[in-house]
Write an enzyme that holds these catalytic residues in place. Sequence first.
Site, PDB file in Angstrom:
ATOM      1  N   LYS A  47       0.879  -1.169   0.000  1.00 50.43           N
ATOM      2  CA  LYS A  47       0.000   0.000   0.000  1.00 50.43           C
ATOM      3  C   LYS A  47       0.917   1.220   0.000  1.00 50.43           C
ATOM      4  CE  LYS A  47      -4.262   1.645   2.198  1.00 50.43           C
ATOM      5  NZ  LYS A  47      -5.130   1.439   1.030  1.00 50.43           N
ATOM      6  N   ALA A  48       1.476   1.481  -1.171  1.00 55.29           N
ATOM      7  CA  ALA A  48       2.478   2.528  -1.351  1.00 55.29           C
ATOM      8  C   ALA A  48       1.863   3.712  -2.087  1.00 55.29           C
ATOM      9  CB  ALA A  48       3.678   1.984  -2.127  1.00 55.29           C
TER      10      ALA A  48
END
Length: 309
Positions: A174-175
Amino acid sequence: CITDSQLSLKKFIKNMLKSFENRDGWIWMNGKIIPWQDANSHVISQGLHYASAVFEGERAYNGKIFKSEEHTKRFFKSAEIIGMEIPFTHDQINKAKYELINKMNYKNCYVRPLAWRGGDQMGLSTGKSNINVAIAVWDDWATYFKIEDQKAGLRLITSPWKRPAPDTAPYEAKASGPYIICTLSKEFAEKKGYHDALMLDYRGYVAEGTGANIFFIKDNNIHTPIPDCFLNGITRQTVIEMATNQGFKITEKHLMPDEIGNYDEAFLTGTAAEITPIKSIDDFKYNTGDNTTTFKFMNDFSDMVKNAS
């Protein structure tokens, strides 16, 4: 005598009138709880210039974060995938989340941990980068979409932007970087008068919404795309388990866009979106309302998170 609930309502209304940068309250940052408006990062920061950041989206119900440990594990895993080492332990992050919720006097709120590379080093090299970590909570995301839109169902349009191949973007993290595609897709949909966008992947298969996973229902069968180039959401996994326990047959499969017209219902899932029904995607229409399976799932999920708290 003003009650705690009245004070909370006043704070909620006051913050609603302010931008996210200019709010009252507190933020946990690099091991300390500091005033909200003092939680700043320098403009010369690798996280800002090169999207070197990871984050989480969590919800607290009745004072307890739903699946807090799962979110913390993913937070650290996301950092590991993009080569960042968070300078705190899992326990420290878990404890900090609750310290902040209590400090803000919230029971039901959204929780946002964030880690990013700072300004000790500039450029694409990361060997000497410093890592910053912050946690913020707020209580005016009662729903990601408006209540009236949730009840009526969302209108989606297919985005011209696609989810990239798994060897071109860290899809299991979850960048922040890959979210630019979601931002572009959301903007595209809203400018055309829709609530959200349906995103396809690099092969042309149905992938997800801009910030939520997607499901389709036909009778007792529920189909959802295989998460092989987009995030396998924690809420997605929760809904699959819930529906399976209720006797529904869950099938993860590759769906072509012209197949989605074969279903009676569709809905999105995510921490912010929870379970949100879809009224239409392009020219395809879906059933919504009190008598649908989606509506039942919404109630069941609401009961689950409240009971888990």
